[in-house]
Scaffold this motif. Structure first.
Motif, PDB file in Angstrom:
ATOM      1  N   ALA B  44      -8.791   0.601  -5.177  1.00 52.58           N
ATOM      2  CA  ALA B  44      -7.913  -0.179  -4.292  1.00 52.58           C
ATOM      3  C   ALA B  44      -8.779  -1.203  -3.576  1.00 52.58           C
ATOM      4  O   ALA B  44      -9.843  -0.873  -3.058  1.00 52.58           O
ATOM      5  CB  ALA B  44      -7.231   0.735  -3.284  1.00 52.58           C
ATOM      6  N   ASP B  76      -5.502  -1.418   5.652  1.00 53.83           N
ATOM      7  CA  ASP B  76      -4.892  -1.751   4.354  1.00 53.83           C
ATOM      8  C   ASP B  76      -5.076  -0.615   3.349  1.00 53.83           C
ATOM      9  O   ASP B  76      -4.165  -0.298   2.577  1.00 53.83           O
ATOM     10  CB  ASP B  76      -5.504  -3.038   3.786  1.00 53.83           C
ATOM     11  CG  ASP B  76      -4.957  -4.287   4.467  1.00 53.83           C
ATOM     12  OD1 ASP B  76      -3.734  -4.381   4.637  1.00 53.83           O
ATOM     13  OD2 ASP B  76      -5.764  -5.169   4.819  1.00 53.83           O
ATOM     14  N   LEU B  77      -6.255  -0.006   3.350  1.00 52.03           N
ATOM     15  CA  LEU B  77      -6.456   1.160   2.469  1.00 52.03           C
ATOM     16  C   LEU B  77      -5.517   2.286   2.884  1.00 52.03           C
ATOM     17  O   LEU B  77      -4.911   2.952   2.037  1.00 52.03           O
ATOM     18  CB  LEU B  77      -7.908   1.650   2.542  1.00 52.03           C
ATOM     19  CG  LEU B  77      -8.998   0.769   1.928  1.00 52.03           C
ATOM     20  CD1 LEU B  77     -10.346   1.489   2.010  1.00 52.03           C
ATOM     21  CD2 LEU B  77      -8.695   0.400   0.482  1.00 52.03           C
ATOM     22  N   ALA B  79      -2.650   2.081   4.242  1.00 51.70           N
ATOM     23  CA  ALA B  79      -1.281   1.760   3.835  1.00 51.70           C
ATOM     24  C   ALA B  79      -1.052   2.022   2.358  1.00 51.70           C
ATOM     25  O   ALA B  79       0.085   2.131   1.907  1.00 51.70           O
ATOM     26  CB  ALA B  79      -0.972   0.301   4.157  1.00 51.70           C
ATOM     27  N   CYS B  80      -2.121   2.092   1.575  1.00 51.06           N
ATOM     28  CA  CYS B  80      -2.015   2.408   0.150  1.00 51.06           C
ATOM     29  C   CYS B  80      -2.296   3.876  -0.132  1.00 51.06           C
ATOM     30  O   CYS B  80      -2.190   4.312  -1.272  1.00 51.06           O
ATOM     31  CB  CYS B  80      -3.007   1.566  -0.653  1.00 51.06           C
ATOM     32  SG  CYS B  80      -2.324  -0.008  -1.147  1.00 51.06           S
ATOM     33  N   VAL B 139      -8.027   5.820  -5.375  1.00 53.28           N
ATOM     34  CA  VAL B 139      -6.734   6.503  -5.336  1.00 53.28           C
ATOM     35  C   VAL B 139      -6.409   6.955  -6.768  1.00 53.28           C
ATOM     36  O   VAL B 139      -6.688   6.226  -7.722  1.00 53.28           O
ATOM     37  CB  VAL B 139      -5.651   5.559  -4.749  1.00 53.28           C
ATOM     38  CG1 VAL B 139      -5.462   4.298  -5.584  1.00 53.28           C
ATOM     39  CG2 VAL B 139      -4.327   6.263  -4.558  1.00 53.28           C
ATOM     40  N   ALA B 144      -0.766   5.697  -5.378  1.00 54.83           N
ATOM     41  CA  ALA B 144      -0.857   4.702  -4.298  1.00 54.83           C
ATOM     42  C   ALA B 144       0.511   4.512  -3.645  1.00 54.83           C
ATOM     43  O   ALA B 144       1.545   4.540  -4.312  1.00 54.83           O
ATOM     44  CB  ALA B 144      -1.358   3.378  -4.859  1.00 54.83           C
ATOM     45  N   LEU B 145       0.517   4.340  -2.325  1.00 54.15           N
ATOM     46  CA  LEU B 145       1.748   4.045  -1.592  1.00 54.15           C
ATOM     47  C   LEU B 145       2.008   2.543  -1.702  1.00 54.15           C
ATOM     48  O   LEU B 145       1.192   1.744  -1.245  1.00 54.15           O
ATOM     49  CB  LEU B 145       1.599   4.440  -0.129  1.00 54.15           C
ATOM     50  CG  LEU B 145       1.229   5.911   0.132  1.00 54.15           C
ATOM     51  CD1 LEU B 145       0.964   6.138   1.625  1.00 54.15           C
ATOM     52  CD2 LEU B 145       2.338   6.832  -0.366  1.00 54.15           C
ATOM     53  N   LEU B 146       3.116   2.172  -2.299  1.00 53.52           N
ATOM     54  CA  LEU B 146       3.428   0.760  -2.520  1.00 53.52           C
ATOM     55  C   LEU B 146       4.539   0.298  -1.591  1.00 53.52           C
ATOM     56  O   LEU B 146       5.116   1.090  -0.852  1.00 53.52           O
ATOM     57  CB  LEU B 146       3.831   0.544  -3.979  1.00 53.52           C
ATOM     58  CG  LEU B 146       2.827   1.071  -5.011  1.00 53.52           C
ATOM     59  CD1 LEU B 146       3.298   0.732  -6.417  1.00 53.52           C
ATOM     60  CD2 LEU B 146       1.435   0.493  -4.754  1.00 53.52           C
ATOM     61  N   ARG B 147       4.816  -1.004  -1.647  1.00 50.00           N
ATOM     62  CA  ARG B 147       5.878  -1.564  -0.817  1.00 50.00           C
ATOM     63  C   ARG B 147       7.217  -1.568  -1.547  1.00 50.00           C
ATOM     64  O   ARG B 147       8.234  -1.896  -0.944  1.00 50.00           O
ATOM     65  CB  ARG B 147       5.528  -3.003  -0.449  1.00 50.00           C
ATOM     66  CG  ARG B 147       4.260  -3.127   0.370  1.00 50.00           C
ATOM     67  CD  ARG B 147       3.943  -4.587   0.667  1.00 50.00           C
ATOM     68  NE  ARG B 147       2.820  -4.702   1.590  1.00 50.00           N
ATOM     69  CZ  ARG B 147       2.396  -5.855   2.110  1.00 50.00           C
ATOM     70  NH1 ARG B 147       3.009  -6.986   1.786  1.00 50.00           N
ATOM     71  NH2 ARG B 147       1.385  -5.875   2.945  1.00 50.00           N
ATOM     72  N   SER B 148       7.197  -1.249  -2.803  1.00 50.41           N
ATOM     73  CA  SER B 148       8.339  -1.578  -3.658  1.00 50.41           C
ATOM     74  C   SER B 148       9.239  -0.399  -3.984  1.00 50.41           C
ATOM     75  O   SER B 148      10.139  -0.531  -4.801  1.00 50.41           O
ATOM     76  CB  SER B 148       7.808  -2.182  -4.966  1.00 50.41           C
ATOM     77  OG  SER B 148       6.808  -1.340  -5.518  1.00 50.41           O
ATOM     78  N   ALA B 211       5.009   2.267   1.941  1.00 55.36           N
ATOM     79  CA  ALA B 211       4.252   2.144   3.188  1.00 55.36           C
ATOM     80  C   ALA B 211       3.596   0.777   3.255  1.00 55.36           C
ATOM     81  O   ALA B 211       3.344   0.134   2.227  1.00 55.36           O
ATOM     82  CB  ALA B 211       3.181   3.232   3.279  1.00 55.36           C
ATOM     83  N   LEU B 212       3.347   0.320   4.471  1.00 56.40           N
ATOM     84  CA  LEU B 212       2.475  -0.832   4.702  1.00 56.40           C
ATOM     85  C   LEU B 212       1.903  -0.714   6.091  1.00 56.40           C
ATOM     86  O   LEU B 212       2.311   0.154   6.875  1.00 56.40           O
ATOM     87  CB  LEU B 212       3.181  -2.179   4.485  1.00 56.40           C
ATOM     88  CG  LEU B 212       4.495  -2.538   5.152  1.00 56.40           C
ATOM     89  CD1 LEU B 212       4.477  -2.408   6.642  1.00 56.40           C
ATOM     90  CD2 LEU B 212       4.871  -3.971   4.785  1.00 56.40           C
ATOM     91  N   ASP B 213       0.929  -1.562   6.394  1.00 57.95           N
ATOM     92  CA  ASP B 213       0.391  -1.514   7.752  1.00 57.95           C
ATOM     93  C   ASP B 213       0.940  -2.679   8.560  1.00 57.95           C
ATOM     94  O   ASP B 213       1.272  -3.738   8.024  1.00 57.95           O
ATOM     95  CB  ASP B 213      -1.138  -1.455   7.770  1.00 57.95           C
ATOM     96  CG  ASP B 213      -1.798  -2.787   7.522  1.00 57.95           C
ATOM     97  OD1 ASP B 213      -1.328  -3.534   6.628  1.00 57.95           O
ATOM     98  OD2 ASP B 213      -2.775  -3.102   8.212  1.00 57.95           O
TER      99      ASP B 213
END
Lengths: 331, 331
Positions: B44, B76-77, B79-80, B139, B144-148, B211-213
């Motif tokens: 990541a 940022d890490l 959030a992923c 990861v 990974a935790l994505l936004r989508s 997730a996101l930050d």
């Protein structure tokens, strides 16, 4: 730290820097990009920051600037013998100018595509013009070309041509007499659009004992190899001089003092060529690697036990001037 | 592009940023750093560029600045859901001030050590103050935790406290009445020394759907999840407001208008908390993850089929003002 809305930053990134993902598992647009590294490979990483007025003129051709911003990073991978994979781009811009961005992105992505090196993420903000690229490559463990393994008796080689970028800069600053227009153009091309020697770096794995890329001038950069390898060097100034394209312009009609010539090739900066060492018995292998990479190389000296660098003339005598000014960011 | 010698740049890097290599195969001092990525893991990658006058005041405590520069990247890490590995630092400085550098490096490396995240390379140059960090984490593929991937009906959660960083900034700019000194101090701490929620991000793998930050404010940042997941959200403004530490100061003695409170928590920016979504049936798992990460979390809304964000008051009615100004770098 202002707070008005508009999402301008995100539109901007999306428009010029987001493309369909190729090899990355996840590209631009999330908190992180996700990369696959081939099993058993090491990741080579390098960052370079280019600042307006320091590394380039603010009014430089933006397409050339895009090219150069990535080229200096690819050059670091080349110096390690690493294969380019991907990069991130962080960009601080005084203002959003679409025409400028289009050209900048065009130059950047054309070079990226030529090396199959994917833009996977980054950041954009408002501020003084600043371009920071971090690049990733891969190299098998134990095969990276380092600065620390030059051996006494090794040949010292350089790739391509040295000194022409500095010549262009000196002409632009009026430090030397005006250059013929064709020469100014070709030298400026060297300054603004350097060619990263990626193929040569890959071809030299297993042959070169050490390598680095020349950003601040041959003597200053070479001293990093020498210090880290705890050796010294004799440099044949004339052999280096012969690599300079301008030296051969109009059958030597260009009138510079010897010191000006030597300054350009020995401590010019912005060459983005490779300097490397290899055993004398590997000369044929070096030439074959250079040929396979379509990159000329020139033997310019020898690694010595005695520390320091001695710059020698064509008769093997030390040049009077041995203290060439090297590029330094905090001078 | 000056050319005098001195090697100042290299001495500087060596002194403050070179330490013995830990996990990296090769650290600071060569053309590239070399990293090992654990077999089967994805890398990541994230880059953030911080510019003086835009992201921080030039006279900010340099130790805090060093901390924050890395914290926003660790965030940022987080959030992923990626585990921190290493980072590069590119630094443009107007001048070399040893005291400043020592403090900056101290704050930066203390946070790096706390997360076992190794400084492996970078660049230093002279120019307007600019800090660009690129961070690497690992990861497992698919985790990974994505936004989508937010789903209709999911709960929306935030970590920690929102709005206090913005409160400090508004006080410093004189946009609100002076704060009591203890509150100003704690709010400024939130602004200058955010806590990246790395442990929470790791604990939420397999639980959170997205997730996101939060760097630019809850509503603006959340809209990225909503757009990429093609969903909308109802937000409980009061639930968000309760997370703000200043809200509870002196039993509510602080006198701000409702709009000022909401501006801070809904669109304040610089929170560096996580916003994430998770199925309603996973509430106990979310609470357990938060407890294991020693990080408070608050449920603040729900993902809806209807696009856009509706901010609701304690009675479930839409707030009159629905257009909160979000942070944007090119406003």
């Amino acid at each position: 730290m202002p707070y008005a809305c508009a999402m301008g930053e995100f539109d901007l990134i999306a428009h010029y820097f987001t493309r369909p993902v190729r090899r990355a598992a996840l590209g631009v647009g999330d908190d992180c990009a996700l990369l696959r590294v081939a099993p058993g490979m090491q990741l080579a990483v390098s960052s370079d920051m280019l600042v307006a007025g320091r590394h380039f003129f603010e009014d430089v051709n933006p397409r050339h600037l895009g090219h150069k911003s990535l080229a200096v990073n690819l050059s670091d991978l080349a110096a390690c013998g690493a294969k380019p994979l991907a990069f991130t781009l962080a960009l601080s811009l005084p203002r959003v100018e679409e025409a400028w961005l289009k050209e900048f992105a065009g130059g950047l992505l054309a070079l990226a595509d030529a090396h199959e090196c994917e833009l996977v993420g980054g950041d954009t903000t408002q501020g003084p013009l600043n371009i920071c690229i971090t690049i990733f490559g891969e190299v098998p463990p134990g095969h990276a070309l380092l600065r620390s393994a030059a051996k006494v008796g090794d040949d010292i080689w350089v790739s391509g041509t040295l000194g022409d970028a500095r010549l262009a800069l000196d002409a632009q600053f009026g430090k030397i007499a005006a250059l013929p227009s064709d020469l100014l153009e070709s030298a400026t091309q060297r300054l603004e659009c350097p060619t990263p020697r990626v193929a040569l770096g890959l071809a030299l794995r297993g042959i070169a004992t050490s390598a680095l890329d020349l950003s601040d001038g041959l003597l200053g950069d070479l001293s990093h190899i020498l210090q880290q390898s705890q050796v010294g060097a004799d440099i044949d100034a004339d052999a280096v001089l012969q690599t300079m394209a301008a030296r051969h312009h109009g059958n030597g009609s260009l009138s510079l003092t010897d010191d000006q010539w030597y300054q350009c090739v020995l401590a010019g900066g912005d060459d983005y060529e490779l300097a490397f060492t290899a055993p004398a018995k590997a000369r044929e292998q070096v030439m074959a690697a250079a040929q396979s990479a379509h990159t000329p190389v020139t033997r310019v000296g020898q690694v010595t036990q005695e520390p320091g660098i001695r710059v020698l003339d064509r008769h093997g005598h030390p040049l009077k001037n041995q203290s060439w000014a090297s590029f330094d960011h905090f001078a």
